[in-house]
Design an enzyme around this catalytic site. Sequence first.
Site, PDB file in Angstrom:
ATOM      1  N   ASP A 252       0.899  -1.296  -0.088  1.00  0.00           N
ATOM      2  CA  ASP A 252      -0.375  -0.558  -0.062  1.00  0.00           C
ATOM      3  C   ASP A 252       1.183   1.410  -0.083  1.00  0.00           C
ATOM      4  O   ASP A 252       1.365   2.132   1.432  1.00  0.00           O
ATOM      5  CB  ASP A 252      -0.946   0.486   1.319  1.00  0.00           C
ATOM      6  CG  ASP A 252      -1.804   1.358   1.233  1.00  0.00           C
ATOM      7  OD1 ASP A 252      -1.891   1.963   0.402  1.00  0.00           O
ATOM      8  OD2 ASP A 252      -2.476   1.172   2.659  1.00  0.00           O
ATOM      9  N   ASP A 397     -17.648   3.480   0.562  1.00  0.00           N
ATOM     10  CA  ASP A 397     -16.869   3.328   1.204  1.00  0.00           C
ATOM     11  C   ASP A 397     -15.844   3.090   2.501  1.00  0.00           C
ATOM     12  O   ASP A 397     -17.710   2.762   3.039  1.00  0.00           O
ATOM     13  CB  ASP A 397     -15.350   4.386   0.888  1.00  0.00           C
ATOM     14  CG  ASP A 397     -14.007   4.214   0.698  1.00  0.00           C
ATOM     15  OD1 ASP A 397     -13.844   3.373   1.498  1.00  0.00           O
ATOM     16  OD2 ASP A 397     -13.256   4.216   0.156  1.00  0.00           O
ATOM     17  N   ASP A 510     -10.888  -3.841  -0.303  1.00  0.00           N
ATOM     18  CA  ASP A 510      -9.718  -3.319  -0.281  1.00  0.00           C
ATOM     19  C   ASP A 510      -8.221  -3.331   0.945  1.00  0.00           C
ATOM     20  O   ASP A 510      -8.750  -4.540   1.045  1.00  0.00           O
ATOM     21  CB  ASP A 510     -10.040  -1.494  -0.323  1.00  0.00           C
ATOM     22  CG  ASP A 510      -9.051  -0.864  -0.835  1.00  0.00           C
ATOM     23  OD1 ASP A 510      -7.992  -0.885  -0.823  1.00  0.00           O
ATOM     24  OD2 ASP A 510      -9.720   0.712  -0.391  1.00  0.00           O
ATOM     25  N   ARG A 570      -7.748  -4.618  -4.745  1.00  0.00           N
ATOM     26  CA  ARG A 570      -5.999  -3.444  -4.578  1.00  0.00           C
ATOM     27  C   ARG A 570      -5.790  -4.734  -4.863  1.00  0.00           C
ATOM     28  O   ARG A 570      -4.416  -4.766  -5.534  1.00  0.00           O
ATOM     29  CB  ARG A 570      -5.893  -2.727  -3.745  1.00  0.00           C
ATOM     30  CG  ARG A 570      -5.493  -1.989  -3.987  1.00  0.00           C
ATOM     31  CD  ARG A 570      -5.063  -0.878  -3.258  1.00  0.00           C
ATOM     32  NE  ARG A 570      -4.879  -0.764  -1.852  1.00  0.00           N
ATOM     33  CZ  ARG A 570      -4.906  -0.316  -1.092  1.00  0.00           C
ATOM     34  NH1 ARG A 570      -5.639   1.690  -1.072  1.00  0.00           N
ATOM     35  NH2 ARG A 570      -3.915  -0.181   0.184  1.00  0.00           N
ATOM     36  N   ASP A 586      -4.390   4.419  -5.263  1.00  0.00           N
ATOM     37  CA  ASP A 586      -5.163   6.047  -5.151  1.00  0.00           C
ATOM     38  C   ASP A 586      -4.223   6.460  -6.280  1.00  0.00           C
ATOM     39  O   ASP A 586      -2.827   6.781  -5.271  1.00  0.00           O
ATOM     40  CB  ASP A 586      -4.769   5.814  -3.692  1.00  0.00           C
ATOM     41  CG  ASP A 586      -5.577   5.115  -3.169  1.00  0.00           C
ATOM     42  OD1 ASP A 586      -6.681   4.536  -3.089  1.00  0.00           O
ATOM     43  OD2 ASP A 586      -5.240   4.599  -1.521  1.00  0.00           O
ATOM     44  N   HIS A 644     -13.659   7.349  -8.462  1.00  0.00           N
ATOM     45  CA  HIS A 644     -13.955   7.767  -6.631  1.00  0.00           C
ATOM     46  C   HIS A 644     -13.233   8.727  -6.114  1.00  0.00           C
ATOM     47  O   HIS A 644     -12.227   9.256  -6.879  1.00  0.00           O
ATOM     48  CB  HIS A 644     -12.877   6.048  -6.761  1.00  0.00           C
ATOM     49  CG  HIS A 644     -12.823   5.928  -5.402  1.00  0.00           C
ATOM     50  ND1 HIS A 644     -13.864   6.463  -4.421  1.00  0.00           N
ATOM     51  CD2 HIS A 644     -12.000   6.136  -4.602  1.00  0.00           C
ATOM     52  CE1 HIS A 644     -13.536   5.841  -3.316  1.00  0.00           C
ATOM     53  NE2 HIS A 644     -12.683   5.104  -2.997  1.00  0.00           N
TER      54      HIS A 644
END
Length: 912
Positions: A252, A397, A510, A570, A586, A644
């Site tokens: 991440d 979310d 996610d 993800r 992201d 998003h």
Amino acid sequence: MDTSIRLLLVLCLLHAARAVDQSNFKTCDQSSFCRRLRATKPEERSYELNLSNLQISDNAVEIELLNKIDDVSLKFVLTALADNTFRVFVDEIKPLYPRYQVEGSLNGEPQVARLELLDRNNEEIVVKSGENKVIIKAAPFKIEFYSGAKLSAVLNGRGLFTFEHLRNKKPSGDGETDLGDQAPQESEDPGMWSENFKSHHDRKPRGPEAIGFDFTFPEAHRAYGLPEHADRMALRTTTSGGSNPYRLYNLDVFEYELDVTMAIYGAVPVLYAHSPSHTVGVFWNNAAEMWVDITNSKDGNVVSSLVSLVSGQKQEMHVDAHFMSESGVVDLFVFLGPTMQKAVQQYTKLTGSAPIPQYFSLAYHQSRWNYNDEDDVRTVVEKFDEHNFPLDVMWLDIEYTDGKKYFTWDPIKFKHPETMQLNLTATGRKLVVIIDPHIKREGGYFLHEESLSNDYYVKNKDKNVYEGWCWPGSSSYLDFFDPKVREYYSGLYALDKFVGTTKDVYIWNDMNEPSVFNGPEVTMPKDCLHYGDWEHRHVHNVYGLYHTVGTFEGLLKRSGNKLRPFVLTRAHFAGSQRYTAVWTGDNAAEWSHLAYSIPMCLSEALGGISFCGADVGGFFKNPDEELLQRWYQTGAWLPFYRAHAHIDTKRREPYLYNSDVQNRIRNALRQRYAHLPVWYTLFHEHEETGEPVIRPLVYHYPSDLNVFDIDNQLLVGSSIMVRPVTESRASSVSVYFPGGPNEIWYDVEDFKPFRGTGSINIPVSMDKVPVYYRGGSIIPRKDRPRRASTLTHDDPFTLYVALDDNKSAKGTLYIDDNESYDYKNNLYIYIKFTYKDGVLSSSLIDDARFSTSAWIERVVIINPPSGIKHATLKSKKLGTTKLQTTYDGENRSLTIRKPGVSVMDPFTITLQ
Ligand SMILES: *[C@@H]1O[C@H](CO)[C@@H](O)[C@H](O)[C@H]1NC(C)=O
Ligand SMILES: *[C@@H]1O[C@H](CO)[C@@H](O)[C@H](O)[C@H]1NC(C)=O
Ligand SMILES: *[C@@H]1O[C@H](CO)[C@@H](O)[C@H](O)[C@H]1NC(C)=O
Ligand SMILES: *[C@@H]1O[C@H](CO)[C@@H](O)[C@H](O)[C@H]1NC(C)=O
Ligand SMILES: *[C@@H]1O[C@H](CO)[C@@H](O)[C@H](O)[C@H]1NC(C)=O
């Protein structure tokens, strides 16, 4: 909001000022195994095959492979597989502990093929399978793969093969007993037996167990693949200029940077080496942290120029790859193509193609972190309707949950989730909600209590439940490697268990790298323990895959195995396509991120994962109007189409803008909806054949040197070419038209023809996106604008018949019930349209049948033969009918109105 989360948010905001903090993530130099493998000296290696210890069967040859320096015996197995594929397997014969072998990536046991022994002597053996030949050389150990007569790939040609056998640490003599933390022995890398990164200590209880090997691809001009990286599609040389190898380690990465080889959320260890005459693919089925060095001779690195100096000739083009992984075994697949199309299909068949998704999931998705409450959701949908923007899916979310406890709803903001969903489905929409793998450690939370009492969590190195920090604060992580945990987890999606959901709720997984805010490199420590006593280091890159397996099975069970699940993930690995769609995580509201969404998804598509998209508008930061419009126009041509945005960004729903902006966004959305039959048909064909849904130009024009680096342009199937505008204030863009002088490309707006003879500057306005139909294709569209794709099901089709130089064209159309598995029982129709010698005809490709009321309302012939006066329809049900035609000179097109024939009824339309 508790104070710890507030603190995290403050930290995040501080971060938001700049891009990724690279120092949070390892370079090769900071990773012991990468450091030691990258420095491999062939002269310090001695691997030899013992050809007198050889067993050969109908499909495989097994030989003892000796590490002569350390006197360790390995097992080498070469197996011939169907479809021009070989599998190479190497493991220790008697390892101290078993070594991890990945299972979840493959789509079942690969089909073997016949292997023949052609020749055998003291130095080598030669085997053959189909047209392909493999020469296995004993000393030094080297494997040559021939596609026909052509040498396509050489394993260990540079002698970098290294297989660190598991070993007990030698006592160091100073009386120290904790094997995990000793000072290194002489000649050992300091991080071999334990290593530190920032404040984190990795105990490495099993010591060194890394594997490396090199591949040389003679004649290769480019290498592609190895997603996921925020980089161009063609892989760069990483062995010069201080670059790091491409890293595959699901992470991440906060505000990831572009043009770097850093790891991000997904890892698909497949690489294609491409030359104008052939393509070869290599897939290493290994889930540990991996680094891959690429040397492309075209980049003129020092070594190859030296070689050419010595040999006095221009060196042949080639690509070298050096694969390095922290643990596991060699389980390697070599795809001999010989074309790129075949190599990609061979890889995709091995790891499985994506099952055809539900129709709605190919339409437009509206998300943001967060739609605050039920009123907010309702208002957004109402505004979309009021302004005639098509919309299929609303997304929620993390804030919809009760305090970040997944499988619950915030009791105040989302008090009537079922009514909210019924309101959505009443207008033909669906809902997707997020479910992350971290579980809030809170007394009274059923999921935490059940997971604790059933022992379902990942353990730390001391075999206690591992605790990390994520959105809910202190969290533990479900161990999806345990089949019991997956079974339990999938049960959580049952409608009576996830109270407040209906069958129209789908799932977004996610943070499943997994993301751990206070862990090393924002993930789980490598010495954590999973089911089967595997350390996290062995399985890291498949944690997300197994998470989505649980989710997929949950959605399947929830519908009694009737409805196709929709899951977005993800983190991903090879094989994830069998369960989920992916997005590029992201990204940021920047032009460069818009541009990179294309190569990033093209690389995923070559890696078997076609269902890919990027956050429309960009996740971080606020896009200006121009960027937002261009993003809608670009996103319309990537398979997964979702807007998003980060919680700190300004609202950016399309209806908030002036009418010019609205018109352009509406046009982009309508363009997408009109082409949904094309997308759906392509996904059907992907499932059947493994061909990617979106393709780089090199996929269909493999011998055209000019397209090898083109990744700002893409093909949707083989018939549509798009050059999205990803530059600010562009008044023109350069479009490359491939295929040679006999190929014609028609602009979809005015049908202006372009020959496939190279680059042309195309003027663009804010309304213009260069999109072309290839001459020779028939494109089925649904041109009636609707609010949601579910409302278009019975709408009629318009066929766009784009003629080639021979005045012919063909195309396909796939139709089923858009949601269930009934197609597996032959409940679908797959139609072939052909135009030849002035006759357009349709026929059903196979025996399957499906009843639909959809019909054909219009046929547009692009670049028609001259002098057409009449069109006559003939079909079984309608008999013979004269049809009205209109020629539009400005657009060089002939429109045939109201054939009125059902798509189920094979027909001919004759032009005279
Ligand atoms: C090679 O294999 C043969 C047959 O198993 C065995 O006798 C021999 O010792 C092996 N050679 C080496 C160097 O291990
Ligand atoms: C559902 O729709 C009705 C009618 O528009 C509205 O009054 C109600 O508030 C909606 N309920 C939810 C939970 O969104
Ligand atoms: C012909 O082109 C014009 C201008 O692009 C467009 O308005 C019109 O709808 C087109 N006609 C057809 C039949 O596509
Ligand atoms: C047209 O037909 C000829 C002869 O069959 C063929 O060689 C050629 O490739 C065709 N052209 C196109 C554009 O399909
Ligand atoms: C799915 O779409 C097709 C036409 O594209 C339509 O005939 C069919 O009825 C739809 N199925 C459902 C369940 O709506």
